[in-house]
Enzyme design. Sequence first.
Site: not given
Length: 342
Positions: A201, A118, A204
Amino acid sequence: MTETTFTPRVFSGIQPSGNLHLGNYLGALKRFADAQNNGIESIYCMVDLHAITVWQNPEDLRRATRELCAGFIASGIDPEKSILINQSQVPEHAQLAWIFNCVARMGWMQRMTQWKDKAGKNQQNASLGLLAYPSLMAADILIYHATHVPVGEDQKQHMELTRDIAAKFNHDYGVDFFPLTEPVIEGAATRVMSLRDGSKKMSKSDPSDASRINMTDDADTIAKKIRKAKTDPEPLPDNTDALEERPEARNLVNIYAALADTTVEQVIADHAGQNFATFKPLLADLAVAKLAPIAGEMSRLMGEQDEIDRILSRGAERARAITAPILRKTYDIVGMVGPVEG
Ligand code: ATP
Ligand code: MG
């Protein structure tokens, strides 16, 4: 579930960062609902403090938190049987997280793959909160002395860190106060993959909307996304081993099995030899049949904002009956002066 000396208690959380998707449903929400009648006290949380580790528009965050609450309820979680809360309404989470920030080591945080993914190349510019995230997650779990945490496979590393923090706290203060919590990663869909890339994966935060099936997508959108999902030209095999090297095919079979409440072996037995032109429409029909009623119920609940807010206030009240005494005891162990009864 594995035995520990602590009373069994379940905790799990989901970020209100928008775009609630099929992976969240199969890896988390559906499993929470399925486990609801096992008699174990369970706390489910909208983790808004985690969501703001990357900037959120305040209006969007408020909406996403209420929508997530609607998603929990529409998926079958009964706010009377379980405790349903919004993280920031139970201040003991953040208070315990500070203590854990002083227990956890920098190196532990910097090793986390979620941090690396991230923060990307520009770590110097990521928020301090994004680095400290796993320490808050440990606090979310341990402020309830939760023994079991149902999660998707992506949370395995954070769960190990939660155990490391509990063990170091217990060791540093010479107590057996925090349990070594077990992750519960079970079922056919603990890692639902992106529909566009079988090595990533479903998330969101994936910028591509076509990569995921959102829980609020309508029937046409669901069918279209499944039709366009990346696959290979081979028909479905007659054994599960043959799916090992075919991540996209395996993903669609896993999704089918989880939605149909059956095993991957059974899906293979029923659909061996079918090509994707046949299998995809069947999967789309199944996904629509399972998701459309949930989307409908979410939208109905979103029209009853006061009811959602009331459920969250009540949840927070019930949660604090557990968290306040555990925080007081923690402060006492650490040596903070104050009333320690309870
Ligand atoms: P973000 O991209 O913002 O991190 P997310 O999709 O990973 O969002 P989270 O709120 O981080 O969602 O995770 C909520 C729960 O859903 C966790 O238990 C997580 O393990 C599970 N989960 C998330 N993605 C998947 C997936 N693709 N397959 C199965 N479970 C998943
Ligand atoms: Mg995530």
